[in-house]
Motif scaffolding. Structure first.
Motif, PDB file in Angstrom:
ATOM      1  N   SER A 116      36.392  31.144  68.639  1.00 38.35           N
ATOM      2  CA  SER A 116      37.246  30.977  68.348  1.00 38.35           C
ATOM      3  C   SER A 116      39.085  31.164  68.275  1.00 38.35           C
ATOM      4  O   SER A 116      39.131  31.752  69.493  1.00 38.35           O
ATOM      5  CB  SER A 116      37.805  31.275  66.088  1.00 38.35           C
ATOM      6  OG  SER A 116      37.357  33.034  66.476  1.00 38.35           O
ATOM      7  N   GLU A 139      49.465  28.222  65.966  1.00 34.94           N
ATOM      8  CA  GLU A 139      50.376  28.598  64.588  1.00 34.94           C
ATOM      9  C   GLU A 139      50.791  27.233  64.073  1.00 34.94           C
ATOM     10  O   GLU A 139      50.945  26.359  64.731  1.00 34.94           O
ATOM     11  CB  GLU A 139      51.617  28.397  65.318  1.00 34.94           C
ATOM     12  CG  GLU A 139      52.944  29.296  64.620  1.00 34.94           C
ATOM     13  CD  GLU A 139      54.463  29.255  65.938  1.00 34.94           C
ATOM     14  OE1 GLU A 139      54.732  30.397  65.422  1.00 34.94           O
ATOM     15  OE2 GLU A 139      54.111  28.651  66.170  1.00 34.94           O
ATOM     16  N   LEU A 183      45.741  39.639  67.173  1.00 35.38           N
ATOM     17  CA  LEU A 183      45.705  39.657  65.348  1.00 35.38           C
ATOM     18  C   LEU A 183      44.293  38.986  64.643  1.00 35.38           C
ATOM     19  O   LEU A 183      44.247  39.237  63.702  1.00 35.38           O
ATOM     20  CB  LEU A 183      45.966  38.097  65.108  1.00 35.38           C
ATOM     21  CG  LEU A 183      47.409  37.733  65.869  1.00 35.38           C
ATOM     22  CD1 LEU A 183      48.170  35.983  65.379  1.00 35.38           C
ATOM     23  CD2 LEU A 183      48.854  38.556  65.035  1.00 35.38           C
ATOM     24  N   ASN A 184      43.248  39.908  65.899  1.00 36.50           N
ATOM     25  CA  ASN A 184      42.139  39.790  65.380  1.00 36.50           C
ATOM     26  C   ASN A 184      41.728  41.010  64.634  1.00 36.50           C
ATOM     27  O   ASN A 184      40.689  41.998  65.618  1.00 36.50           O
ATOM     28  CB  ASN A 184      41.130  39.606  66.535  1.00 36.50           C
ATOM     29  CG  ASN A 184      39.358  38.978  66.369  1.00 36.50           C
ATOM     30  OD1 ASN A 184      39.914  38.880  65.119  1.00 36.50           O
ATOM     31  ND2 ASN A 184      39.051  39.958  66.898  1.00 36.50           N
ATOM     32  N   PHE A 211      43.697  31.311  67.479  1.00 35.04           N
ATOM     33  CA  PHE A 211      45.041  31.157  66.772  1.00 35.04           C
ATOM     34  C   PHE A 211      45.499  30.456  67.036  1.00 35.04           C
ATOM     35  O   PHE A 211      46.199  30.270  67.591  1.00 35.04           O
ATOM     36  CB  PHE A 211      45.428  32.908  66.475  1.00 35.04           C
ATOM     37  CG  PHE A 211      44.424  33.661  65.180  1.00 35.04           C
ATOM     38  CD1 PHE A 211      44.736  33.875  64.134  1.00 35.04           C
ATOM     39  CD2 PHE A 211      44.139  34.935  66.474  1.00 35.04           C
ATOM     40  CE1 PHE A 211      43.855  35.048  63.506  1.00 35.04           C
ATOM     41  CE2 PHE A 211      42.676  35.361  65.619  1.00 35.04           C
ATOM     42  CZ  PHE A 211      43.626  35.607  64.183  1.00 35.04           C
ATOM     43  N   ALA A 220      46.881  36.982  71.644  1.00 38.56           N
ATOM     44  CA  ALA A 220      45.587  36.449  70.173  1.00 38.56           C
ATOM     45  C   ALA A 220      44.900  38.003  69.389  1.00 38.56           C
ATOM     46  O   ALA A 220      44.368  37.951  68.129  1.00 38.56           O
ATOM     47  CB  ALA A 220      44.154  35.364  70.328  1.00 38.56           C
ATOM     48  N   PHE A 252      50.318  31.725  61.650  1.00 37.04           N
ATOM     49  CA  PHE A 252      48.897  31.820  61.989  1.00 37.04           C
ATOM     50  C   PHE A 252      47.589  31.829  61.565  1.00 37.04           C
ATOM     51  O   PHE A 252      47.701  32.002  60.655  1.00 37.04           O
ATOM     52  CB  PHE A 252      48.482  33.194  63.473  1.00 37.04           C
ATOM     53  CG  PHE A 252      50.047  33.238  64.257  1.00 37.04           C
ATOM     54  CD1 PHE A 252      50.333  32.609  65.567  1.00 37.04           C
ATOM     55  CD2 PHE A 252      50.484  34.008  63.589  1.00 37.04           C
ATOM     56  CE1 PHE A 252      51.079  32.951  66.109  1.00 37.04           C
ATOM     57  CE2 PHE A 252      51.600  33.819  64.319  1.00 37.04           C
ATOM     58  CZ  PHE A 252      52.204  33.622  65.808  1.00 37.04           C
ATOM     59  N   GLN A 253      46.722  31.127  62.569  1.00 37.46           N
ATOM     60  CA  GLN A 253      45.212  30.539  61.113  1.00 37.46           C
ATOM     61  C   GLN A 253      44.369  30.196  62.142  1.00 37.46           C
ATOM     62  O   GLN A 253      44.635  30.195  63.126  1.00 37.46           O
ATOM     63  CB  GLN A 253      45.071  29.381  60.458  1.00 37.46           C
ATOM     64  CG  GLN A 253      44.064  29.361  59.714  1.00 37.46           C
ATOM     65  CD  GLN A 253      44.660  28.016  59.079  1.00 37.46           C
ATOM     66  OE1 GLN A 253      44.410  26.438  59.522  1.00 37.46           O
ATOM     67  NE2 GLN A 253      45.268  28.485  57.702  1.00 37.46           N
ATOM     68  N   ARG A 254      42.900  30.936  62.018  1.00 35.87           N
ATOM     69  CA  ARG A 254      42.164  30.911  62.919  1.00 35.87           C
ATOM     70  C   ARG A 254      40.971  29.749  62.916  1.00 35.87           C
ATOM     71  O   ARG A 254      40.989  29.349  61.612  1.00 35.87           O
ATOM     72  CB  ARG A 254      40.969  32.573  62.526  1.00 35.87           C
ATOM     73  CG  ARG A 254      39.998  32.403  63.643  1.00 35.87           C
ATOM     74  CD  ARG A 254      38.916  33.406  62.876  1.00 35.87           C
ATOM     75  NE  ARG A 254      39.662  34.984  62.957  1.00 35.87           N
ATOM     76  CZ  ARG A 254      39.036  35.608  63.678  1.00 35.87           C
ATOM     77  NH1 ARG A 254      39.050  35.327  64.387  1.00 35.87           N
ATOM     78  NH2 ARG A 254      39.996  37.161  63.788  1.00 35.87           N
ATOM     79  N   SER A 293      46.164  32.607  55.538  1.00 30.11           N
ATOM     80  CA  SER A 293      47.185  32.839  57.114  1.00 30.11           C
ATOM     81  C   SER A 293      47.477  34.376  56.925  1.00 30.11           C
ATOM     82  O   SER A 293      47.843  34.760  56.265  1.00 30.11           O
ATOM     83  CB  SER A 293      48.338  32.076  56.854  1.00 30.11           C
ATOM     84  OG  SER A 293      47.326  30.820  57.139  1.00 30.11           O
TER      85      SER A 293
END
Length: 379
Positions: A331, A335, A376-377, A333, A373, A341-343, A48
Motif C-alpha cells: 500500500s 494525499e 502514518l502506518n 498513502f 509514510a 492522507f488515505q491508504r 482518513s
C-alpha cells in the motif's frame, strides 16, 4: 514606658506572623500549575488521517505527484549492411557486338551519364541507316503535302490527292519517330556514330560493384548483366528478428545500430520495412532501417549489432520508498487534500532501480507520500 514597648513588640510580632502566613500560602501550599496538553499530531476522520498543521510529523512527510512513463523493451539482434534495392542498378548492353574499350574498374565511383565502355554494334549501324531513311522520307512527304495543298487551292487538283498526301505525311512522321526512339534505346550518340560504336552510359551515381566486361569480348546476349552499380549514399541495415517475436514489430518501433568494426559509428531510426517471408534457413525475418552513408564507409556485408526498441504501454511509476508492506498487501498513502492522507492498496511490478511500476491502484497526477509514510502506518 515599659507597657508601650511591650505593645510595640506585640504589634511587630503580629505583623511578622501575618506575612509568614501569606508567604506559606502563596508559595508552599498553593496548588501546582498544570500545563495544557499539546494537540495530537494526527487524527482519524472518516477513514482518513489528518495531520496537524505545523506539527513535527507534517515536516517529516514528503509528498510528490505520481508520474507516468512509456516503457520500451529492447532486443539485441545480429544485423548486416545491405544495399537498398532501388539503389542497385544492373547495367545491360544496349546492343550485341564487340567491346572496344572499358573505361572503369571494380570499386570505382562513377557519375550519372559517365561512359563506362564502348561497343561496336552492327545493330547500331542498321538503326542509324533506318533513321536517315525515315528522315528523308519525312522531308519528301512534307514537301509533297505542301505542293498538293497549293495545287488544290489553285483549283488544279482533287481533294483525294490532298488526303493521300496527308496520309503519306502521317506515316512518314510515325516512322521517323520510331527510328529516333530506337536510337535512344540503344544509347546512340552522334559523336560515336562515325566509328559505328555505342557507349555504355551509367544511369546513376554509384560504385561499380561487379563487372563482366573485357576489351575484345563479344556480347551475344543483350539481356546479360555487364555491370552492377550501387548507390551507397544511404544503405539498409537488416536486423534478423526471430519468428516468435515478429508480433512485436507492429507499431512504431525503432532500431539503434552499432558497428563492431567501426567503434563510435552509430545509426538510429524507425523501421523502414520488413521482409514478408521468414527465411527458411534461419527462421528469422529481416527488419530494415535506413542509415546515411555519405562517406561510403558502410559497405554491404558489414556486420552490425541492432537494438530493437519496442514501445510498451504507459506505466505509472512510484519510488520504492513510498511502499508499505502489510502482510501480503502493498500500500501507499495518497494525499486527498492538504494534510489529509488515505491508504491505497496497489499492485506493483518490481524493477531494478529506485522506482517500481504500478499496475493498479494509482493514477497519474495523484500525490503520494514518498518519504515518512511509515510514520502514518499506525495499523
Amino acid at each position: 514606658m515599659r507597657v508601650a514597648r511591650v505593645s510595640a513588640l506585640a504589634v511587630g510580632l503580629l505583623i511578622l506572623v501575618l506575612l509568614l502566613g501569606f508567604f506559606l500560602r502563596t508559595h508552599l501550599f498553593a496548588p501546582a500549575h498544570v500545563a495544557a496538553p499539546d494537540a495530537p499530531m494526527m487524527t482519524r476522520q472518516n477513514g482518513s488521517i489528518v495531520v496537524r498543521d505545523g506539527s513535527p510529523l507534517q515536516k517529516r512527510l514528503v509528498v510528490t505527484p505520481v508520474v507516468s512513463a512509456r516503457d520500451t523493451t529492447a532486443m539485441v539482434l545480429p544485423a548486416q549492411v545491405v544495399p537498398i534495392p532501388d539503389h542497385q542498378v544492373n547495367v545491360l548492353a544496349p546492343a550485341t557486338g564487340r567491346i572496344m574499350s572499358v573505361a572503369v574498374q571494380l570499386g570505382q565511383h562513377v557519375s550519372r551519364g559517365q561512359v563506362l565502355a564502348t561497343i561496336a554494334a552492327s545493330d547500331l549501324d542498321q538503326a542509324w541507316a533506318d533513321d536517315r531513311r525515315a528522315r528523308a522520307a519525312l522531308d519528301f512527304a512534307k514537301r509533297a503535302y505542301d505542293r498538293a495543298r497549293g495545287v488544290l487551292a489553285a483549283g488544279g487538283n482533287a481533294v483525294k490527292d490532298l488526303e493521300s498526301a496527308r496520309n503519306d505525311l502521317a506515316q512518314a512522321e510515325a516512322e521517323s519517330q520510331r527510328t529516333h526512339q530506337r536510337l535512344q534505346v540503344l544509347g546512340a550518340r552522334s559523336d560515336y556514330a562515325a566509328q559505328g560504336q555505342v557507349p555504355l552510359v551509367s544511369p546513376v551515381d554509384g560504385v561499380v560493384s561487379t563487372t563482366n566486361m573485357a576489351v575484345g569480348e563479344n556480347i551475344t546476349d543483350s539481356t546479360a548483366v555487364q555491370m552492377t552499380l550501387l548507390d551507397l549514399s544511404s544503405v539498409w541495415v537488416a536486423a534478423a528478428v526471430p519468428e516468435d517475436r515478429t508480433d512485436d514489430l507492429a507499431g512504431n518501433v525503432t532500431l539503434d545500430i552499432t558497428f563492431p568494426a567501426m567503434p563510435g559509428r552509430h545509426c538510429a531510426g524507425p523501421m523502414a520495412t520488413l521482409d514478408p517471408l521468414v527465411k527458411p534457413d534461419t527462421r528469422r525475418v529481416n527488419a530494415y532501417v535506413v542509415c546515411p552513408n555519405s562517406d561510403g564507409t558502410l559497405r554491404p556485408g558489414l556486420f552490425a549489432s541492432a537494438k530493437l526498441n519496442i514501445p510498451a504501454e504507459v506505466s505509472i511509476l512510484v519510488p520504492k520508498s513510498a511502499l508499505l508492506m502489510n502482510n501480503d498487501q502493498v500500500s501507499v498513502f495518497i494525499e486527498t487534500s492538504p494534510r489529509v492522507f488515505q491508504r491505497r492498496v496497489v499492485t506493483i511490478i518490481y524493477d531494478e532501480g529506485d522506482d517500481v511500476r504500478v499496475q493498479s491502484g494509482l493514477s497519474a497526477g495523484e500525490r503520494v507520500v514518498t518519504s515518512g509514510a511509515i510514520l502514518l502506518n499506525d495499523d
